[in-house]
Write a protein that holds these residues in place. Structure first.
Motif, mmCIF file in Angstrom:
data_model
loop_
_atom_site.group_PDB
_atom_site.id
_atom_site.type_symbol
_atom_site.label_atom_id
_atom_site.label_comp_id
_atom_site.label_asym_id
_atom_site.label_seq_id
_atom_site.Cartn_x
_atom_site.Cartn_y
_atom_site.Cartn_z
ATOM 1 N N LYS A 90 11.739 17.944 31.157
ATOM 2 C CA LYS A 90 12.470 18.026 30.093
ATOM 3 C C LYS A 90 11.726 18.602 28.864
ATOM 4 C CE LYS A 90 15.841 14.768 31.851
ATOM 5 N NZ LYS A 90 16.677 13.526 31.566
ATOM 6 N N VAL A 91 12.362 19.674 28.300
ATOM 7 C CA VAL A 91 11.793 20.056 26.802
ATOM 8 C C VAL A 91 12.658 19.700 25.647
ATOM 9 C CG1 VAL A 91 10.751 21.872 25.820
ATOM 10 C CG2 VAL A 91 10.409 21.589 28.059
ATOM 11 N N CYS A 92 12.364 19.141 24.781
ATOM 12 C CA CYS A 92 13.204 18.740 23.471
ATOM 13 C C CYS A 92 13.401 20.162 22.786
ATOM 14 C CB CYS A 92 12.553 17.849 22.789
ATOM 15 S SG CYS A 92 13.723 17.505 21.264
ATOM 16 N N LEU A 93 14.621 20.410 22.705
ATOM 17 C CA LEU A 93 14.938 21.513 21.739
ATOM 18 C C LEU A 93 15.882 21.136 20.359
ATOM 19 C CD1 LEU A 93 16.010 24.460 24.203
ATOM 20 C CD2 LEU A 93 13.723 23.806 22.975
ATOM 21 N N GLY A 94 15.645 19.850 20.107
ATOM 22 C CA GLY A 94 16.207 19.239 18.843
ATOM 23 C C GLY A 94 15.599 19.965 17.677
ATOM 24 N N THR A 95 16.155 19.817 16.526
ATOM 25 C CA THR A 95 15.347 20.585 15.381
ATOM 26 C C THR A 95 14.166 20.444 14.886
ATOM 27 O OG1 THR A 95 17.615 20.150 14.051
ATOM 28 C CG2 THR A 95 16.107 20.754 12.996
ATOM 29 N N ALA A 96 13.353 19.396 15.007
ATOM 30 C CA ALA A 96 11.993 18.957 14.773
ATOM 31 C C ALA A 96 11.221 19.550 15.848
ATOM 32 C CB ALA A 96 11.691 17.712 14.665
ATOM 33 N N TYR A 98 11.902 21.773 18.105
ATOM 34 C CA TYR A 98 12.423 23.608 18.120
ATOM 35 C C TYR A 98 11.335 24.192 17.120
ATOM 36 C CZ TYR A 98 14.710 28.006 18.073
ATOM 37 O OH TYR A 98 15.121 29.305 18.152
ATOM 38 N N VAL A 99 11.641 23.624 15.795
ATOM 39 C CA VAL A 99 10.757 24.220 14.575
ATOM 40 C C VAL A 99 9.346 24.178 15.096
ATOM 41 C CG1 VAL A 99 10.007 23.581 12.099
ATOM 42 C CG2 VAL A 99 12.550 23.555 12.888
ATOM 43 N N LYS A 100 8.800 23.219 15.640
ATOM 44 C CA LYS A 100 7.457 23.052 16.042
ATOM 45 C C LYS A 100 7.029 23.715 17.218
ATOM 46 C CE LYS A 100 6.212 19.515 12.996
ATOM 47 N NZ LYS A 100 5.329 18.257 12.645
ATOM 48 N N GLY A 101 7.880 24.455 17.863
ATOM 49 C CA GLY A 101 7.521 25.443 19.220
ATOM 50 C C GLY A 101 8.051 24.856 20.508
ATOM 51 N N GLY A 102 9.073 23.996 20.244
ATOM 52 C CA GLY A 102 9.703 23.571 21.749
ATOM 53 C C GLY A 102 10.302 24.416 22.453
ATOM 54 N N GLN A 103 11.003 25.773 21.906
ATOM 55 C CA GLN A 103 11.284 26.865 22.860
ATOM 56 C C GLN A 103 10.343 27.679 23.471
ATOM 57 O OE1 GLN A 103 14.836 27.592 23.262
ATOM 58 N NE2 GLN A 103 13.716 29.059 24.866
ATOM 59 N N ILE A 104 9.025 27.667 22.590
ATOM 60 C CA ILE A 104 7.774 28.604 23.019
ATOM 61 C C ILE A 104 7.286 27.895 24.399
ATOM 62 C CG2 ILE A 104 5.670 29.279 22.545
ATOM 63 C CD1 ILE A 104 6.749 29.823 19.447
ATOM 64 N N GLU A 129 14.535 21.504 32.700
ATOM 65 C CA GLU A 129 15.720 21.356 31.808
ATOM 66 C C GLU A 129 15.298 21.270 30.371
ATOM 67 O OE1 GLU A 129 17.409 17.340 32.941
ATOM 68 O OE2 GLU A 129 18.128 18.040 34.891
ATOM 69 N N ALA A 130 16.366 21.821 29.541
ATOM 70 C CA ALA A 130 16.324 21.633 28.103
ATOM 71 C C ALA A 130 17.174 20.545 27.541
ATOM 72 C CB ALA A 130 16.734 23.173 27.561
ATOM 73 N N THR A 131 16.821 19.970 26.631
ATOM 74 C CA THR A 131 17.468 18.786 26.186
ATOM 75 C C THR A 131 17.603 18.990 24.430
ATOM 76 O OG1 THR A 131 18.020 16.359 26.209
ATOM 77 C CG2 THR A 131 15.468 17.251 26.103
ATOM 78 N N ARG A 132 18.458 18.294 24.022
ATOM 79 C CA ARG A 132 18.631 18.205 22.592
ATOM 80 C C ARG A 132 17.745 17.154 21.790
ATOM 81 N NH1 ARG A 132 19.177 22.814 21.756
ATOM 82 N NH2 ARG A 132 20.603 23.861 23.283
ATOM 83 N N CYS A 133 17.715 16.237 22.236
ATOM 84 C CA CYS A 133 16.757 15.136 21.700
ATOM 85 C C CYS A 133 16.196 14.102 22.623
ATOM 86 C CB CYS A 133 17.492 14.686 20.498
ATOM 87 S SG CYS A 133 16.276 13.508 19.643
ATOM 88 N N LEU A 134 14.894 13.922 22.477
ATOM 89 C CA LEU A 134 14.201 12.803 23.186
ATOM 90 C C LEU A 134 13.758 11.653 22.520
ATOM 91 C CD1 LEU A 134 11.880 15.162 25.671
ATOM 92 C CD2 LEU A 134 13.812 14.101 26.247
ATOM 93 N N GLY A 135 14.200 11.668 21.085
ATOM 94 C CA GLY A 135 14.097 10.603 20.015
ATOM 95 C C GLY A 135 12.668 10.495 19.825
ATOM 96 N N ALA A 136 11.915 11.466 19.809
ATOM 97 C CA ALA A 136 10.441 11.441 19.278
ATOM 98 C C ALA A 136 10.037 12.280 18.477
ATOM 99 C CB ALA A 136 9.376 11.239 20.567
ATOM 100 N N CYS A 137 10.976 12.545 17.486
ATOM 101 C CA CYS A 137 10.683 13.786 16.252
ATOM 102 C C CYS A 137 9.500 13.907 15.790
ATOM 103 C CB CYS A 137 11.841 13.495 15.220
ATOM 104 S SG CYS A 137 13.710 13.729 16.186
ATOM 105 N N LEU A 139 6.443 13.129 16.755
ATOM 106 C CA LEU A 139 5.555 13.654 17.634
ATOM 107 C C LEU A 139 5.900 15.109 18.315
ATOM 108 C CD1 LEU A 139 5.349 10.399 19.783
ATOM 109 C CD2 LEU A 139 4.048 10.882 18.085
ATOM 110 N N SER A 140 6.710 15.930 17.670
ATOM 111 C CA SER A 140 7.238 17.164 18.252
ATOM 112 C C SER A 140 6.128 18.181 18.221
ATOM 113 C CB SER A 140 8.294 17.607 17.168
ATOM 114 O OG SER A 140 8.052 17.674 16.074
ATOM 115 N N PRO A 141 6.104 18.966 19.151
ATOM 116 C CA PRO A 141 7.100 19.332 20.238
ATOM 117 C C PRO A 141 6.847 18.259 21.320
ATOM 118 C CG PRO A 141 5.595 21.122 20.312
ATOM 119 C CD PRO A 141 5.332 20.381 19.108
ATOM 120 N N VAL A 142 7.939 17.935 21.912
ATOM 121 C CA VAL A 142 8.032 16.783 22.975
ATOM 122 C C VAL A 142 8.432 17.175 24.300
ATOM 123 C CG1 VAL A 142 8.553 14.339 23.764
ATOM 124 C CG2 VAL A 142 8.035 14.825 21.204
#
Length: 172
Positions: A90-96, A98-104, A129-137, A139-142
């Motif tokens: 699972k890759v977090c794509l929550g805001t933090a 995503y901004v720090k490279g989650g999509q990459i 899987e892509a997920t919206r938040c893993l609760g570790a903002c 430590l992003s990207p997580v």
């Protein structure tokens, strides 16, 4: 079907302990109103996903049409109509993240695994899987593999992380 996957086919007569558990669950929930979601949770816990032939058994035993079962199973993100891989990434794509490279990171995983998000590799090893938040903002990207969390993941980390799960199988 992979070597460790047992047949779920009801017609072939090859029953296993999972079918016995299913029968017990259906009996337990038979007279409970609103029983479909708990039954689907139990089926997924037993099989790892919701096999069509098993859902047909559920439909017949609790007298709920397949269309209703599919409606519920496809509406809730928790349920899967496809088998999951041995390892769930699972890759977090929550805001933090995503901004720090989650999509990459997710793009690199797709490339490395030759796999689309939401799909399972042909060998049954990985589901991505892509997920919206893993609760570790902080430590992003997580990303996670199964229950293990990987923090501040870089593109260079992706191959090393995947190797942890492919190397283990070679060493066995």
């Amino acid at each position: 079907m992979s070597n460790n996957e047992k047949c779920t086919c009801v017609e072939c007569g090859n029953t296993d302990e999972r079918m016995d558990k299913l029968k017990d669950i259906l009996e337990e929930y038979r007279s409970i109103k609103g029983n479909l979601i708990p039954i689907l949770h139990s089926v997924q816990k037993i099989y790892g996903y919701l096999p069509e032939d098993i859902l047909q058994v559920v439909s017949e035993k609790i007298n709920i049409p397949m269309t209703e079962i599919y409606g519920v199973a496809s509406f809730y993100h928790l349920f899967s109509l496809e088998p999951k891989g041995e390892h769930i990434i699972k890759v977090c794509l929550g805001t933090a993240c995503y901004v720090k490279g989650g999509q990459i990171i997710l793009n690199r995983l797709e490339q490395e695994l030759n796999l689309e998000v939401g799909k399972t590799s042909l060998d049954g090893k990985f589901t991505l899987e892509a997920t919206r938040c893993l609760g570790a903002c902080g430590l992003s990207p997580v990303m996670t593999v199964d229950d293990k969390i990987y923090a501040k993941v870089t593109l260079d980390d992706v191959r090393r992380i995947l190797d942890e799960y492919t190397k283990v199988e070679v060493d066995k």
